[in-house]
Design an enzyme around this catalytic site. Structure first.
Site, PDB file in Angstrom:
ATOM      1  N   CYS C 147      26.265  16.894  36.067  1.00 21.76           N
ATOM      2  CA  CYS C 147      25.501  16.059  37.006  1.00 21.76           C
ATOM      3  C   CYS C 147      26.310  15.664  38.240  1.00 21.76           C
ATOM      4  CB  CYS C 147      24.962  14.823  36.296  1.00 21.76           C
ATOM      5  SG  CYS C 147      26.153  13.924  35.298  1.00 21.76           S
ATOM      6  N   HIS C 241      24.781   8.742  40.629  1.00 31.00           N
ATOM      7  CA  HIS C 241      26.244   8.838  40.661  1.00 31.00           C
ATOM      8  C   HIS C 241      26.722   8.758  42.110  1.00 31.00           C
ATOM      9  CE1 HIS C 241      25.988   9.692  36.533  1.00 31.00           C
ATOM     10  NE2 HIS C 241      26.411  10.935  36.476  1.00 31.00           N
TER      11      HIS C 241
END
Lengths: 349, 349, 349, 349
Positions: C147, C241
Site C-alpha cells: 500500500c 498513508h
C-alpha cells in the site's frame, strides 16, 4: 428547466460549507450567492474560505464573490448557517425583505410563529408561515432543531404517535464537528471526554423536542407535555452524535413493538420523494453493538437516523441507542430538506 | 521489618502488570512470585511479559521466574488478575490450600460467602471470611467489583447512607484499558464509539452494587433493594471510565446537600491511614465541565473517584457525572487496598 | 451486455470487503463467487462476514454462499485479498487452473515472471504474462504493490522518467487500516505512535519500487538502480498513508519543475478511460499544510495520490509529502484497475 | 535553608503552567511571583488561570496574585514562558534590570551573546553570559532550544563528539501540546495528520542545533558546520515528539558503536547531581518498536530522551528514532535544569 437560485448566509463557516457541499449537484437549487462577515466580503469564495471538508469547494461556488449578509440578494431562498451572535437580527431583516430564510441557527427556533421543522415529523407546523407572513408582509423564517434534537425527535416521533411519550432521559456523546471551527481545542479532547457543552446544549435538548412534537392549534404552538432530562458529552469523534435514550411511554410497548414502529416510520418527504429524503428516515439495526458513528453516520447519505439496542428498561420501560449525522441530518441536510418541502408545497416566495 | 511476600496470578496480563507496577515500592508487600499460563512458565518475567505500561517492569520483578498458577506458593497472600476463563477453579483451589486470594476476576464476586469489597464502602462484609474459612479450612477469596461498579458504588454509598438510593440510571463512557490487551481493535474504535461491551458488562453494573451496598446478616448477604439501569459505551480514551448518573433518593436531597455528603465521605482506609488510601475517596469538582478522564483520573494517585456536575434531575431527582481510574481504583488499586485492610485487621493467614 | 463474473478470494477479510464494496456497481465486473477460509465456507456471506466498512455489504453479495479457496470457480477472473500465510500456494494453484488471479497479497510480487503492476506506471510489465502462461498453460498472476509503495512509486514515476531518480528517503505515517483486522490493538496506538510495522514493511518499501520502476527486457525484470531508505510509523488515523519523501535526481530539477511534471502525469488508464481511473493520478496541492489524510485521501474516489509541500532539500535536492488511500489506491482499488487494464488489453482468459 | 525565590513570566500559559507544576516541590526554587498579561493581572492565580494539566495548581501558587510582566520583581531568577509576540522586549528589559531570565521563548535564542543551552550538551556556552553582562550591567538571558531541537541536539551531541556529524535528515511527528492552548483545533487533527507546523518550525530545527553543537570562541558563537533537513508533522498525540533521524558521520560508525556512545552519554548535570537531572540523559531502547510517546515520554520524569531502532542507513549511513517529552525536557524541564546549572556554577545574580 432552470434551477432555483439560492444564497448562503455564513457561507464560510462550518455549516455554510456543508450547505455548499450538499447543494453541489442539487437537482432543484443552485448556489448563486454567498454571504459572510465583513472580513470576507469582497473576496472570491475560494480566497475568503478555508475549506475544511474533504477535497475542495465546488468550482461553481469557488469563483463567486462573497457579499455581506445585509444583501440585497436576488435569491428568494436563503439558507442560513450564521453564528447565533448575528443570526437573530440578520434573519429577521431578510424575512422582512420578503426572503424565505431557512435557518440552522438557534435564534428564532422558539419564536411563536416560526416552525421548528423536521419534514418527516411536523410538516403541519408549516402553517405557522401564514401567521408570520401577516407580520412580515411576505418573507418568513423556517428553522431546524439543534443537531442532537433532530436525531432525538426523529426517534421519538413514531413512538409518540403510537404510544405517547411521557418522559425521556438522554445522554449524548457528541462529535467534534458540532462545535464548528475552531471549536474544541485538540489538547482539551485528546485522550479525553468533556461532560459539558456550552451554549445551553442541555436546555435545547430538553425544550426543543416539546415544540416539535407538539401541536399547532389556531396558529399557536402547544408543546408536547413530556419531561426530558439531558446530560451531554463531547467525545473525540469527527462526525455523528450518539445518544443513549430512555423512554417512558403512556401505553406500554415492548422492544419488538417499538422496533416495528420505528422501522416503519415514513413521512411526507418519502411520499413526495424529495431529493434529499432518505428512503428510510429511521433504520433499526439489530446487531448488539450498533449504531456506531463511523459505520452508521452515512446511512441514507447522512439523512437516516440509526437506532439500535432497543430493549426493556427497568427504570423507564424502554431504552435504545440513536445516532444522527450531526452536520447533515442534524444541520445543513435537514435545512435543505426543509427547503425542498417548502418548494414542493408551493410555499417558496 | 521485612515485607510480606506476595504472589501475582496472571502476572503477565493487563491487570497483573498494574499489580506489579503499583506494588513496586509498597511499604508492606513485596512481589516475590509471579505466575501465569503454561506458555509463560519457566521464563524470566522480563522475557515472558510484553510490558504495556509506561517505562519498564521493576527490576526486582523482571528477574523473577514465572511459574504456573497451580503453585505451590510460599506467599500466603496472592493477588489474582487471572482471566475469567480460568480464575474460577484456580482461585478456589488456592483458597483451599490456605491462601488469601485477593482477586480482581469476576468469577467469585457473587458467591454467597465471598466479600465483594470496597474498603471505604462495605468493610463489614469481611465477616463473610469467617464463613468461607469454615468451608475451606483456612484460606479464602476476597473480590473487588467490576471497574465501573467500583466508581459507581463509591459515589452511591454516601448517598445511600444519608438518603437511601431507590433507583439508578447510569450511562458509561469506558476507556480502552478496561478491555485488557489486545482488547478492542484500533480499527473498531478510531473515530468511533461502540455502544456495547461484552462479558455481561451491563448486567454486572446492574447487580454488583446491590451486593456491595447491601447488608451482611447472620453470615448471608442481603442485597440492597435498588433498581439499576446501565447503558455502556466504549470510547477512545486510554484510562478512566466516565459515568453519567441519575439517582432517585428515598429522602429527597438537593445538589448542595448531595455534594456535601459526597465530599465528606471517608472510610476505614482513611481512618487507618492504609498505604494506598487516598486522603479523599471522593473529590467533588465544581467546574461545570469536570470530571474529565485525562485531567482527573490520577487524583489521589488514581484512587480517588471524582464527581461533578451535581444537579437536579427532572426525571429521578438528582444527576451527576462520576469518573474512576478503571485500572487503579477500578481494579489493581482497589485490590491492593483490600489486602491492606485484611492486613490491618489481622485477617491475613 | 452481461458483466464479467468475478470471484473474491479472502472475501471476508479487510481487503476482501473493500473489493466487494468497490465492485458493488462496477460497470464491467460482477461479484458472483466469494471464497474464504474453511471456517466461513458453507455460510451465506452476510453470516460469515463481520462487515467492518461503513453501512452493510451489497445485497447482491450478502446472499452468496461462501466457498473454500480451492475452487472450482466458474469466474475466470479472481481477485485475491488472501492473507500472505496462504496466498502463495492458493494463487499458484488457481493460476495453474487457468484463472487470472489479480492479487493484493505480497507472496508473488517479486516473482520473476509476475508483474508488480500500477497501470499508470508500468503497464508494459504485462508482457511478463506471456512468460507466465508458458509456465502455467494459460492462467497467470498479476500483483499490485504494498500500500505505501503504490503511493511512493506513483509519485516517483514521473520524476524518474523526467529526471532519473537516484536515491529516495521516505518516512511513513501509516493508517490503522493497513494492518487489517484486528490489526493494531487500540491500547497500543491510543495517544501514541508506533515506529515499526511488522511483515517486512520497510524492506518492501525499499525493494518493490525498484521492480516497478525498472524495465522488462527480453521477458526478465531489470530493477531500477535507485537506493531507497524507509522508516515506517503507525499513527492513529483510520485511512490514508502519509509519506515524507526526499529524492536525489540525476538531472537536477527545482520544485516548480517537479510540480509540473507530477501534475501532468497521466497513463494508459486515463487514455483508455478505465472505469476506476481517476482523471488525475496525481494531484499537486499548493496549500502549505497539505496533503492531509482526512481531507485528501478520497480525492479521485480514493484513486488519486496527493502530493504537496514540494520544495528544495539541503540533503538530497528535492522533498515533498505524498498521500495515498491505502485500502483503495493502495490495495483493492489498484487491483481492480489492474483487472480493468487486463480486460481493456484483451488479456483476460 | 530558605529556597531561592523565583518568578514565572507568562504564568497562565501552557509553558507557564508546566513551570509551576515542575517547580511545585523543587528543593532549591520556590515560585513566589506569577506574571501574565494585563487581562490576568490583579486576579489570584487560581482565578486568572484555566489549569489544563492534570489535577489542580499547587495551593502555594494558586493564591498568589498575578502581576504584569514589567515588574518590579523581587525574584532575581525569572522563568519565561512568554509568547514570542511579547517575549523579546520584556525579556530584554528585565535582563536590563538585573534579572537572570531563563527563557523558553524563541526570540533571543540566536542572539550573539545569549546561550542556547542544554546543560548536558553545551554548558561551556554559559561563558557568553559574561559578554552579555557587560552589555546589560548585570542581568542576562539564557534560552533553551525549540522542543524538537532539544531532543534532536541531545541525540546528536554524543555522536558529534565521537564521530563528527556532517548531515542530518529529520522527520518529526509532533504532539499537540507543542502548540500551546488552544493550539490545533480538534476538527483539524482528529483522524488526521498535518504535515506542517507554523512559526518557522522547520527552520528552527535546521538552524538551532548548529549553534548548540558549535563552539564559543573568544566570546562569539561558531556554529557547527552540519547540514540539517527537517520535515515536520503534527499528530494526534498529547505529549511526546517522535523523530525519525538520518545521520551522516565524518568517521563511519556502525549501529552498535553508535548505541554505545549514546547510552554512555552523561554531562555536567549528572556529575553535579542537579535536582532535575535524569540519571541517564539518553536511554537506548532495544525493542524493535520503541520509543513510543505514550510508553517512553515519562522516562527520567520526562527528562530522558529515548533513542531506538538504531540501524544502518543506505543513504546517510545511520538512522534511528528519537523521542523527547516536548513540554518537560523540551521546554519547562530543560529551562529549570538550565537554572539549576546557573545556581550550581554560582552564576545567579
Amino acid at each position: 428547466m432552470s434551477k432555483i437560485p439560492v444564497g448562503i448566509l455564513g457561507a464560510t463557516g462550518a455549516v455554510g460549507q456543508r450547505f455548499i457541499q450538499l447543494l453541489a449537484d442539487h437537482p432543484w437549487f443552485e448556489v448563486v450567492e454567498v454571504a459572510a462577515s465583513d472580513r470576507s466580503a469582497g473576496k472570491a469564495y475560494r480566497e475568503a474560505c478555508t475549506w475544511r471538508l474533504a477535497g475542495a469547494p465546488p468550482e461553481s461556488v469557488a469563483g463567486l464573490g462573497v457579499t455581506t449578509c445585509d444583501g440585497p440578494f436576488r435569491s428568494k431562498l436563503l439558507f442560513s448557517g450564521l453564528d447565533s451572535s448575528v443570526a437573530g437580527e440578520v434573519e429577521t431583516a431578510l424575512a422582512g425583505k420578503g426572503h424565505a430564510v431557512v435557518s440552522n441557527s438557534r435564534n428564532h427556533r422558539m419564536d411563536a410563529d416560526v416552525p421548528l421543522l423536521i419534514p418527516e415529523v411536523n410538516p403541519d407546523h408549516l402553517e405557522a408561515i401564514a401567521v408570520q407572513r401577516k407580520r412580515t408582509g411576505g418573507g418568513y423564517i423556517v428553522t431546524n432543531p439543534n443537531c442532537s434534537v433532530v436525531g432525538l425527535a426523529m426517534a421519538l416521533a413514531p413512538l409518540h404517535r403510537a404510544f405517547g411519550v411521557e418522559a425521556v432521559g438522554v445522554v449524548t456523546l457528541q462529535a467534534l464537528s458540532g462545535a464548528g471551527h475552531p471549536g474544541v481545542a485538540s489538547m482539551d479532547i485528546a485522550d479525553n471526554v468533556i461532560p459539558f457543552i456550552g451554549g445551553g446544549e442541555e436546555e435545547k435538548i430538553e425544550s426543543e423536542p416539546c415544540k416539535i412534537l407538539g401541536a399547532l392549534r389556531d396558529g399557536a404552538f402547544a408543546p408536547a407535555g413530556m419531561t426530558i432530562s439531558a446530560s451531554v458529552h463531547r467525545v473525540d469523534v469527527t462526525d455523528g452524535h450518539t445518544m443513549a435514550c430512555f423512554v417512558r411511554l403512556q401505553r406500554k410497548a415492548g422492544p419488538e413493538e417499538a422496533a416495528r414502529v420505528l422501522a416503519a416510520f415514513r413521512g411526507e418527504p418519502q411520499e413526495r420523494k424529495l431529493p434529499s429524503a432518505p428512503e428510510r428516515p429511521i433504520e433499526v439495526l439489530t446487531a448488539n453493538d450498533r449504531p456506531q458513528p463511523r459505520l452508521d453516520r452515512d446511512r441514507g447519505k447522512g439523512m437516516t437516523v440509526s437506532v439500535g439496542r432497543i430493549r426493556s428498561d427497568a427504570l423507564l420501560g424502554l431504552r435504545f441507542e440513536a445516532l444522527v449525522h450531526n452536520t447533515i441530518r442534524g444541520a445543513a441536510g435537514v435545512a435543505i430538506l426543509n427547503a425542498e418541502l417548502l418548494q414542493a408545497r408551493g410555499l417558496l416566495p
